[in-house]
Write a protein that holds these residues in place. Sequence first.
Motif, PDB file in Angstrom:
ATOM      1  N   UNK A 185      53.253  24.481 -40.220  1.00 18.79           N
ATOM      2  CA  UNK A 185      53.871  23.230 -39.720  1.00 18.79           C
ATOM      3  C   UNK A 185      52.847  22.445 -38.907  1.00 18.79           C
ATOM      4  N   UNK A 186      51.817  21.906 -39.581  1.00 13.54           N
ATOM      5  CA  UNK A 186      50.738  21.253 -38.831  1.00 13.54           C
ATOM      6  C   UNK A 186      51.233  20.061 -37.997  1.00 13.54           C
ATOM      7  N   UNK A 187      50.722  19.989 -36.774  1.00 20.08           N
ATOM      8  CA  UNK A 187      51.035  18.847 -35.905  1.00 20.08           C
ATOM      9  C   UNK A 187      52.343  18.986 -35.138  1.00 20.08           C
ATOM     10  N   UNK A 188      53.117  20.044 -35.425  1.00 20.08           N
ATOM     11  CA  UNK A 188      54.406  20.208 -34.726  1.00 20.08           C
ATOM     12  C   UNK A 188      54.135  20.880 -33.370  1.00 20.08           C
ATOM     13  N   UNK A 189      54.596  20.266 -32.268  1.00 14.53           N
ATOM     14  CA  UNK A 189      54.301  20.868 -30.956  1.00 14.53           C
ATOM     15  C   UNK A 189      55.019  22.198 -30.748  1.00 14.53           C
ATOM     16  N   UNK A 190      54.342  23.097 -30.016  1.00 16.90           N
ATOM     17  CA  UNK A 190      54.903  24.429 -29.752  1.00 16.90           C
ATOM     18  C   UNK A 190      55.376  24.507 -28.303  1.00 16.90           C
ATOM     19  N   UNK A 191      56.672  24.796 -28.142  1.00 15.97           N
ATOM     20  CA  UNK A 191      57.218  25.071 -26.808  1.00 15.97           C
ATOM     21  C   UNK A 191      57.364  26.583 -26.707  1.00 15.97           C
ATOM     22  N   UNK A 192      56.749  27.119 -25.672  1.00 16.14           N
ATOM     23  CA  UNK A 192      56.686  28.568 -25.562  1.00 16.14           C
ATOM     24  C   UNK A 192      57.443  29.048 -24.315  1.00 16.14           C
ATOM     25  N   UNK A 193      58.436  29.887 -24.544  1.00 19.43           N
ATOM     26  CA  UNK A 193      59.179  30.492 -23.431  1.00 19.43           C
ATOM     27  C   UNK A 193      58.187  31.334 -22.631  1.00 19.43           C
ATOM     28  N   UNK A 194      58.343  31.295 -21.307  1.00 18.38           N
ATOM     29  CA  UNK A 194      57.377  31.978 -20.436  1.00 18.38           C
ATOM     30  C   UNK A 194      57.328  33.486 -20.714  1.00 18.38           C
ATOM     31  N   UNK A 195      58.380  34.023 -21.342  1.00 17.10           N
ATOM     32  CA  UNK A 195      58.394  35.439 -21.752  1.00 17.10           C
ATOM     33  C   UNK A 195      57.507  35.612 -22.974  1.00 17.10           C
ATOM     34  N   UNK A 196      56.196  35.556 -22.749  1.00  9.73           N
ATOM     35  CA  UNK A 196      55.218  35.622 -23.836  1.00  9.73           C
ATOM     36  C   UNK A 196      53.863  35.985 -23.235  1.00  9.73           C
ATOM     37  N   UNK A 197      52.937  36.380 -24.102  1.00 12.46           N
ATOM     38  CA  UNK A 197      51.604  36.775 -23.607  1.00 12.46           C
ATOM     39  C   UNK A 197      50.752  35.545 -23.294  1.00 12.46           C
ATOM     40  N   UNK A 198      49.666  35.764 -22.566  1.00  6.93           N
ATOM     41  CA  UNK A 198      48.730  34.678 -22.245  1.00  6.93           C
ATOM     42  C   UNK A 198      48.138  34.082 -23.524  1.00  6.93           C
ATOM     43  N   UNK A 199      47.872  34.946 -24.519  1.00  6.22           N
ATOM     44  CA  UNK A 199      47.271  34.475 -25.784  1.00  6.22           C
ATOM     45  C   UNK A 199      48.223  33.502 -26.489  1.00  6.22           C
ATOM     46  N   UNK A 200      49.506  33.835 -26.482  1.00  7.28           N
ATOM     47  CA  UNK A 200      50.494  32.960 -27.131  1.00  7.28           C
ATOM     48  C   UNK A 200      50.631  31.654 -26.335  1.00  7.28           C
ATOM     49  N   UNK A 201      50.632  31.760 -25.021  1.00  4.87           N
ATOM     50  CA  UNK A 201      50.716  30.534 -24.196  1.00  4.87           C
ATOM     51  C   UNK A 201      49.503  29.637 -24.476  1.00  4.87           C
ATOM     52  N   UNK A 202      48.349  30.285 -24.646  1.00  7.38           N
ATOM     53  CA  UNK A 202      47.108  29.523 -24.859  1.00  7.38           C
ATOM     54  C   UNK A 202      47.163  28.679 -26.135  1.00  7.38           C
ATOM     55  N   UNK A 203      47.950  29.117 -27.102  1.00  6.90           N
ATOM     56  CA  UNK A 203      48.073  28.381 -28.377  1.00  6.90           C
ATOM     57  C   UNK A 203      49.299  27.458 -28.384  1.00  6.90           C
ATOM     58  N   UNK A 204      49.950  27.314 -27.235  1.00  4.10           N
ATOM     59  CA  UNK A 204      51.169  26.498 -27.177  1.00  4.10           C
ATOM     60  C   UNK A 204      50.893  25.179 -26.456  1.00  4.10           C
ATOM     61  N   UNK A 205      51.762  24.203 -26.708  1.00  2.00           N
ATOM     62  CA  UNK A 205      51.572  22.900 -26.060  1.00  2.00           C
ATOM     63  C   UNK A 205      52.139  22.883 -24.656  1.00  2.00           C
ATOM     64  N   UNK A 206      53.306  23.502 -24.505  1.00  2.29           N
ATOM     65  CA  UNK A 206      53.945  23.497 -23.187  1.00  2.29           C
ATOM     66  C   UNK A 206      54.804  24.753 -23.060  1.00  2.29           C
ATOM     67  N   UNK A 207      54.886  25.280 -21.839  1.00  2.00           N
ATOM     68  CA  UNK A 207      55.740  26.441 -21.575  1.00  2.00           C
ATOM     69  C   UNK A 207      57.089  25.967 -21.057  1.00  2.00           C
ATOM     70  N   UNK A 208      58.030  26.891 -21.002  1.00  6.66           N
ATOM     71  CA  UNK A 208      59.315  26.606 -20.351  1.00  6.66           C
ATOM     72  C   UNK A 208      59.893  27.912 -19.853  1.00  6.66           C
ATOM     73  N   UNK A 209      60.854  27.816 -18.950  1.00  3.49           N
ATOM     74  CA  UNK A 209      61.621  28.997 -18.544  1.00  3.49           C
ATOM     75  C   UNK A 209      63.076  28.689 -18.888  1.00  3.49           C
TER      76      UNK A 209
END
Length: 329
Positions: free
Chosen positions: A115-139
């Motif tokens: 899904x190229x170009x689609x922003x990634x929202x990452x729940x804070x329950x995730x690793x640093x590596x996954x957060x690093x590849x995400x656009x924004x975190x959330x809780x």
Amino acid sequence: MLKDLPLADDKQYILAIKKRIVALKKEKKAIIVAHNYERPEIQDIADILGDSLELSRAVTKVAAKVVVFCGVHFMAETASILNPHKKILIPVKEAGCPMADMIDLKGLLKLKKASPGVPVVCYVNSSAEVKAESDVCCTSSNALDIVASLPDKKIIFVPDRNLGSYIQTKLPEKDILLWEGFCPTHMRIAEEEIITCKKQHPKAKFMAHPECPQRLLKHADYIGSTSGMLKYSKSTKAKEIIVGTERGMIHRLKRENPGKKFYSPSEHFICADMKLTTLGWLLHSLENMVYEVKVSEKIRKKSVEALNKMLKCMPASNKKTKETKREKR
Ligand code: 13P
Ligand code: SF4
């Protein structure tokens, strides 16, 4: 040392451990923070208690250079990413989050490629590596606001499919691509348990965490994070409340609402990882300054961007909870 403590009886032993923890905390100029799901004795000795978002913010604000984080690994890791010059310790290094482990970097990269170009929202329950590849975190307390704030229609949400589905019901204008992760603690509760508990306590309101699957959420009078539940419990006129989240939460709810009754719908509402931290391990952590949680500077720099974007989107002064309130009675 633990071996020097009196073993005469449990009460004496526990008192001695607590005394040592308080003394060591002062000596090492440390503070103790704890998540709302921790054991009662850990909650009682902590300087700061809170949900994921509150704890992330709190660690950033405290002057202490040593923080003992009583919670699970991703929480301590988040604190470390946001505070690279502080020593962040986790008392039990095995305390992880099974949901956070349900997504890895490889899987996320594959999804992003599809899904190229689609922003990634990452729940804070995730690793640093996954957060690093995400656009924004959330809780769980700001997920709705974060997703709503993005201009895009299509959004990738990882890793919690239950939280993601809940957001989708609240924001039908969005098209949310879900990852198939979930919290086993919230997932293992049967709808029947809620129905039975409601029958047993017909006057009680039911509040639920958005990590619950839809089969439970559909019965809720209120849906929100652990801190949201605390606010709801204080503000509702109801005197009895069924707590749709990890049982550790009930300790704080009872302490802060002495005139109200709280019920857990299930004896299985327990997160084993949150229960790993005991007073003994907390003392061990302070005595030996273990276990430090750190991420490589390369990953930290990338992951801090997604976390800062979340914090910027929800400044502390403006953190009015917009969680769903549905008073039925
Ligand atoms: P909150 O305390 O942010 O609601 O999160 C719940 C949780 O599952 C933490 O692991
Ligand atoms: Fe992870 Fe669920 Fe435990 Fe929270 S309660 S730490 S989401 S397994």
